[in-house]
Write a protein that holds these residues in place. Sequence first.
Motif, PDB file in Angstrom:
ATOM      1  N   ASN A 112      -8.790   7.581  10.967  1.00 31.25           N
ATOM      2  CA  ASN A 112      -8.340   7.369   9.863  1.00 31.25           C
ATOM      3  C   ASN A 112      -6.526   8.198   9.331  1.00 31.25           C
ATOM      4  O   ASN A 112      -6.669   8.768  10.745  1.00 31.25           O
ATOM      5  CB  ASN A 112      -8.981   8.469   8.564  1.00 31.25           C
ATOM      6  N   ALA A 113      -5.646   7.667   9.344  1.00 29.56           N
ATOM      7  CA  ALA A 113      -4.450   7.891   9.273  1.00 29.56           C
ATOM      8  C   ALA A 113      -4.450   8.177   7.592  1.00 29.56           C
ATOM      9  O   ALA A 113      -4.812   7.960   6.511  1.00 29.56           O
ATOM     10  CB  ALA A 113      -3.826   7.107   9.644  1.00 29.56           C
ATOM     11  N   ALA A 114      -3.455   9.936   7.380  1.00 31.24           N
ATOM     12  CA  ALA A 114      -3.058   9.974   6.275  1.00 31.24           C
ATOM     13  C   ALA A 114      -1.829   9.019   5.450  1.00 31.24           C
ATOM     14  O   ALA A 114      -1.357   8.392   6.345  1.00 31.24           O
ATOM     15  CB  ALA A 114      -2.834  11.713   6.242  1.00 31.24           C
ATOM     16  N   LEU A 115      -2.039   9.203   4.457  1.00 27.41           N
ATOM     17  CA  LEU A 115      -1.441   7.622   3.680  1.00 27.41           C
ATOM     18  C   LEU A 115      -0.412   8.857   2.850  1.00 27.41           C
ATOM     19  O   LEU A 115      -0.669   9.619   1.782  1.00 27.41           O
ATOM     20  CB  LEU A 115      -2.051   7.480   2.470  1.00 27.41           C
ATOM     21  N   GLY A 116       0.480   9.086   3.168  1.00 27.39           N
ATOM     22  CA  GLY A 116       1.910   9.486   2.351  1.00 27.39           C
ATOM     23  C   GLY A 116       2.712   8.678   1.698  1.00 27.39           C
ATOM     24  O   GLY A 116       2.108   7.873   1.361  1.00 27.39           O
ATOM     25  N   ASN A 117       3.681   9.447   0.547  1.00 29.93           N
ATOM     26  CA  ASN A 117       3.923   8.806  -0.394  1.00 29.93           C
ATOM     27  C   ASN A 117       2.826   7.612  -0.946  1.00 29.93           C
ATOM     28  O   ASN A 117       3.706   7.026  -1.942  1.00 29.93           O
ATOM     29  CB  ASN A 117       5.176   7.982   0.231  1.00 29.93           C
ATOM     30  N   PHE A 118       1.872   8.571  -1.683  1.00 27.15           N
ATOM     31  CA  PHE A 118       0.741   7.513  -2.807  1.00 27.15           C
ATOM     32  C   PHE A 118       1.355   7.191  -4.012  1.00 27.15           C
ATOM     33  O   PHE A 118       1.441   6.562  -4.712  1.00 27.15           O
ATOM     34  CB  PHE A 118      -0.219   8.217  -2.412  1.00 27.15           C
ATOM     35  N   SER A 119       2.177   8.771  -4.249  1.00 24.60           N
ATOM     36  CA  SER A 119       2.865   8.567  -6.068  1.00 24.60           C
ATOM     37  C   SER A 119       3.590   7.886  -6.309  1.00 24.60           C
ATOM     38  O   SER A 119       4.338   7.089  -7.493  1.00 24.60           O
ATOM     39  CB  SER A 119       3.242  10.303  -5.820  1.00 24.60           C
ATOM     40  N   VAL A 120       3.711   6.632  -5.307  1.00 23.63           N
ATOM     41  CA  VAL A 120       5.575   5.617  -5.094  1.00 23.63           C
ATOM     42  C   VAL A 120       4.103   4.468  -5.890  1.00 23.63           C
ATOM     43  O   VAL A 120       5.096   3.974  -6.912  1.00 23.63           O
ATOM     44  CB  VAL A 120       5.625   5.300  -4.214  1.00 23.63           C
ATOM     45  N   CYS A 121       3.153   4.477  -6.067  1.00 23.17           N
ATOM     46  CA  CYS A 121       1.812   3.372  -7.140  1.00 23.17           C
ATOM     47  C   CYS A 121       1.909   3.776  -8.458  1.00 23.17           C
ATOM     48  O   CYS A 121       1.362   3.289  -9.123  1.00 23.17           O
ATOM     49  CB  CYS A 121       0.606   3.531  -6.102  1.00 23.17           C
ATOM     50  N   SER A 122       2.505   5.266  -8.907  1.00 23.43           N
ATOM     51  CA  SER A 122       2.221   5.619  -9.871  1.00 23.43           C
ATOM     52  C   SER A 122       2.217   4.473 -11.187  1.00 23.43           C
ATOM     53  O   SER A 122       1.917   4.386 -12.262  1.00 23.43           O
ATOM     54  CB  SER A 122       2.678   7.478 -10.654  1.00 23.43           C
ATOM     55  N   LEU A 131       3.302   1.658 -10.965  1.00 16.00           N
ATOM     56  CA  LEU A 131       3.159  -0.197 -10.783  1.00 16.00           C
ATOM     57  C   LEU A 131       2.658  -0.607 -12.363  1.00 16.00           C
ATOM     58  O   LEU A 131       0.623  -0.557 -11.995  1.00 16.00           O
ATOM     59  CB  LEU A 131       2.650   0.127  -9.464  1.00 16.00           C
ATOM     60  N   THR A 132       3.197  -0.828 -13.866  1.00 15.42           N
ATOM     61  CA  THR A 132       2.026  -1.467 -14.721  1.00 15.42           C
ATOM     62  C   THR A 132       1.204  -2.239 -14.565  1.00 15.42           C
ATOM     63  O   THR A 132       0.236  -2.454 -15.146  1.00 15.42           O
ATOM     64  CB  THR A 132       3.194  -0.726 -15.725  1.00 15.42           C
ATOM     65  N   ASN A 133       1.929  -3.302 -13.366  1.00 11.96           N
ATOM     66  CA  ASN A 133       1.070  -4.638 -13.636  1.00 11.96           C
ATOM     67  C   ASN A 133      -0.045  -4.050 -12.500  1.00 11.96           C
ATOM     68  O   ASN A 133      -0.768  -5.437 -11.899  1.00 11.96           O
ATOM     69  CB  ASN A 133       2.454  -5.743 -13.473  1.00 11.96           C
ATOM     70  N   LEU A 134      -0.706  -3.189 -11.231  1.00 11.39           N
ATOM     71  CA  LEU A 134      -0.821  -3.612 -10.635  1.00 11.39           C
ATOM     72  C   LEU A 134      -2.056  -4.320 -11.156  1.00 11.39           C
ATOM     73  O   LEU A 134      -2.736  -3.156 -11.811  1.00 11.39           O
ATOM     74  CB  LEU A 134      -0.986  -2.627  -9.572  1.00 11.39           C
ATOM     75  N   ARG A 135      -3.112  -4.373 -10.388  1.00 14.78           N
ATOM     76  CA  ARG A 135      -4.580  -5.203 -10.840  1.00 14.78           C
ATOM     77  C   ARG A 135      -5.844  -5.013  -9.671  1.00 14.78           C
ATOM     78  O   ARG A 135      -6.572  -4.170 -10.244  1.00 14.78           O
ATOM     79  CB  ARG A 135      -4.454  -6.948 -11.353  1.00 14.78           C
ATOM     80  N   SER A 136      -5.091  -4.983  -8.760  1.00 19.75           N
ATOM     81  CA  SER A 136      -6.352  -4.709  -6.852  1.00 19.75           C
ATOM     82  C   SER A 136      -5.643  -3.794  -6.592  1.00 19.75           C
ATOM     83  O   SER A 136      -4.606  -4.101  -5.930  1.00 19.75           O
ATOM     84  CB  SER A 136      -6.883  -5.846  -6.610  1.00 19.75           C
ATOM     85  N   LEU A 137      -6.008  -2.944  -6.471  1.00 20.36           N
ATOM     86  CA  LEU A 137      -6.455  -2.015  -4.696  1.00 20.36           C
ATOM     87  C   LEU A 137      -7.412  -2.020  -3.999  1.00 20.36           C
ATOM     88  O   LEU A 137      -8.563  -1.693  -4.160  1.00 20.36           O
ATOM     89  CB  LEU A 137      -5.784  -0.740  -5.695  1.00 20.36           C
ATOM     90  N   TRP A 138      -6.252  -2.151  -2.253  1.00 24.56           N
ATOM     91  CA  TRP A 138      -7.814  -1.698  -1.421  1.00 24.56           C
ATOM     92  C   TRP A 138      -6.937  -0.901  -0.467  1.00 24.56           C
ATOM     93  O   TRP A 138      -5.968  -1.321  -0.152  1.00 24.56           O
ATOM     94  CB  TRP A 138      -7.761  -3.893  -1.428  1.00 24.56           C
ATOM     95  N   LEU A 139      -7.979   0.177  -0.209  1.00 24.15           N
ATOM     96  CA  LEU A 139      -7.716   1.039   0.928  1.00 24.15           C
ATOM     97  C   LEU A 139      -8.550   0.878   2.065  1.00 24.15           C
ATOM     98  O   LEU A 139      -9.888   1.301   1.236  1.00 24.15           O
ATOM     99  CB  LEU A 139      -7.399   2.393   0.380  1.00 24.15           C
ATOM    100  N   GLU A 140      -8.087   0.872   3.037  1.00 17.25           N
ATOM    101  CA  GLU A 140      -9.237   1.133   4.102  1.00 17.25           C
ATOM    102  C   GLU A 140      -9.044   1.702   5.261  1.00 17.25           C
ATOM    103  O   GLU A 140      -7.692   1.416   5.954  1.00 17.25           O
ATOM    104  CB  GLU A 140      -8.808  -0.504   4.682  1.00 17.25           C
TER     105      GLU A 140
END
Length: 829
Positions: free
Chosen positions: A604-614, A616-625
């Motif tokens: 696994n890799a640490a996911l940085g700057n995740f707050s950038v998605c806060s 995204l009002t049109n975001l409907r689907s999120l896939w994290l792997e």
Amino acid sequence: MAVTDLFAGEIAVELLKMLISICRRSSLCKSSAEQFRTTIEELLPTIQEIKYSGVELPPIRQTQLDHLSETLKDGIELCRKVLASTRWNVYKNLQLARKMEKLEKKVSRFLNGPMQAHVLADVHHMRFETAERFDRMEGSARRLEQRLGAMRIGVGGGGWVDEAVKRVEMEEDTLAEGGLGNLMGIGMALGKNKVKEMVIGRDDLSVLGICGIGGSGKTTLALEVCRDHQVTSYFNNRILFLTVSQSPNAEQLRAKVWGFVSGCDSMGPNYVIPHWNLQIQSKLGSRCLVVLDDVWSLAVLEQLIFRVPGCKTLVVSRFKFSTVLNDTYEVELLREDESLSLFCYSAFGQKTIPPSANENLVKQIVKKCKGLPLALKVIGASLREQPEMYWTSAKKRLSKGEPICESHENNLLDRMAISIQYLPKKVKECFLDLGSFPEDKKIPLEVLINMWVEIHDLDEEEAFAILVELSDRNLLKIVKDARAGDMYSSYYEISVTQHDVLRDLALHLSNQENINDRKRLLMPRRDTELPKEWERNVDQPFNAQIVSIHTGDMREMDWFRMEFPKAEVLILNFSSTEEYFLPPFIENMEKLRALIVINYSTSNAALGNFSVCSNLTNLRSLWLEKVSISQLPKSSIPLKKMQKISFVLCKINNSLDQSVVDLPKTLPCLTELTFDHCDDLMKLPPSICGLQSLKNLSVTNCHSLQELPADIGKMKSLQILRLYACPHLRTLPARICELVCLKYLNISQCVSLSCLPQGIGNLIRLEKIDMRECSQIWSLPKSVNSLKSLRQVICEEDVSWAWKDLEKTLPNLHVQVPAKCFSLDWLHE
């Protein structure tokens, strides 16, 4: 074009090919054809002499050659009649033999006169050209039609020239240098044996198929089967080989097939072909084989099949016509050693790598072809006699999905493009989307379906139907988990793979426009940084709808400013074991509907700057792997359009705890939540129970999960609950029986569960229970009698008797004890 050019370029060569074909047949015209063939071959030294002389012909000699050209055209017309004539029509063959003798004498007298024939033909390139045209005779037929304008060649309609030339070229390829059949080795032999078994070993099969990706050698395999001694003996040489093509004359082909099957060679224009099975005529009792090559349409295919005694039909196609075919052999691609032999034959004229070649470079390019015969031949031919630097450039261009040169583009990518030429618009768009994912990787079906739903205005059922259509056309391959397939299967149990050449085609077609105007902005392979071409064009917005980035580690300083005002899907494919900093420009992707983040490294890799998605009002689907999440983005406003979130192989790190994020407030409309292989997930946070819109909760392969929240019954909208392969889960909370909308419960491989909840009978809408490999559950609570909607139970033998007793009170119930399934496929992941 001058007649001399026409004559020199094609007529003598094509006539010679047809004479060779006649000579190989057992017919009355054979001796005449051999004499005529000898006459034509004697011209070749003169042809070479004139070819290199550079002398311009005077008008009178031009006229003489015009007359000779017309005579040889008559010869081609006569050869057509000979090839079309059936062997048992003795009278007709005798007439044709006499005409062949007269024509040969006429040509001989003309050549023995004062003016010898002036023929310009590229004889020394003949073998190379025929090998290069192997398996792409549509283009060849079109060129022949253009140059032999006075003749009618049945392109796409099973025409006689198309069939005869294709047959001769295939035979010549097989004979040359030991034969391509030998080059393809064991793979071809195994395929041939399997098809032979279907054709002559199974009387219960009447309509058979050979299918595979374009350029995989389907036609070659069919021809090998037709030439096999056992097959020809079995059918007493009654074998008809027809090329159907994309735009056939179905009536003409139907008449030809019926004439062959029935033995009625001469049918008048008013003859009506019967639409019923003839079983009493003696001619229909003898065995025969009809081979329909290059079939594209089910409607056309159905017209060409005659289900009569003794007749078998072998269909060769890129499509899987499962509704018509009794059985199908899917062509297997070449093994590594076979691929190397075929490539070397095309590139060096021998079966091995010559000492002067760069062995490493050759093997890298061969590996790129992934065992596809057409790619091996075309790419090998494109690199023939080129310097090593050119080969290195070719390898880099292939890695980017770009053509090596014009001939490579025309011969391979354009040939492969035929497969998608007539696809419906949305299906074609979905095919092109596949170029967004890395080569040699399985694509999660959940990701594809979500992406297609969001950007092509499809519902999930339509998107899945498109997937099946692409699979039926051999444009992708569906890889299923052993459990997948029914209506409650999760899409994450299914993945998709695609041959690299098809991916290259998708990239090639997607990259036709100016970089800022492309609908898909795709990085073809993993790189250490973003493409310099992108950086050079940052002055203007990129209008792509899909953006796919494939890199290694990315820090904040590695990104540069980019604007994506129209982007709806962002795919971040990367390989990192440390930190991956999300691109800052995500914050301004206001139309973003689907975000896919996939790490292909070993950890696994640490996911940085995740707050950038806060925001995204049109975001409907999120896939994290395969990422490590410290916390979900804290949004100042609810993400009301977010419907699906999937955590696959992720480190959750308590990021869902109520003290960290208020899930019901942040995600008020979430309908699907998936945790798969999240090995640090020990318990689900209680805040999940507040997700009132949640319909699908999947917690699978989470080996550390020990308990579910006690208030799980609050999720009144929940319809699907998967708790598959959670071995440390010991009990199901009592309030799970308050899930009044629950239709499907999967607790399979939860080996520590010892019982079902006592109140399970309250789940009045429950339709299916999957509890296979729950070895500790030996008995059922009495309330199961109240499960009036229950239709299917999958369980082990030890508890099946208890469920089968319920079949008396629940007549619609079906109890299934699955067979044990052992697989090591996961070792390849």
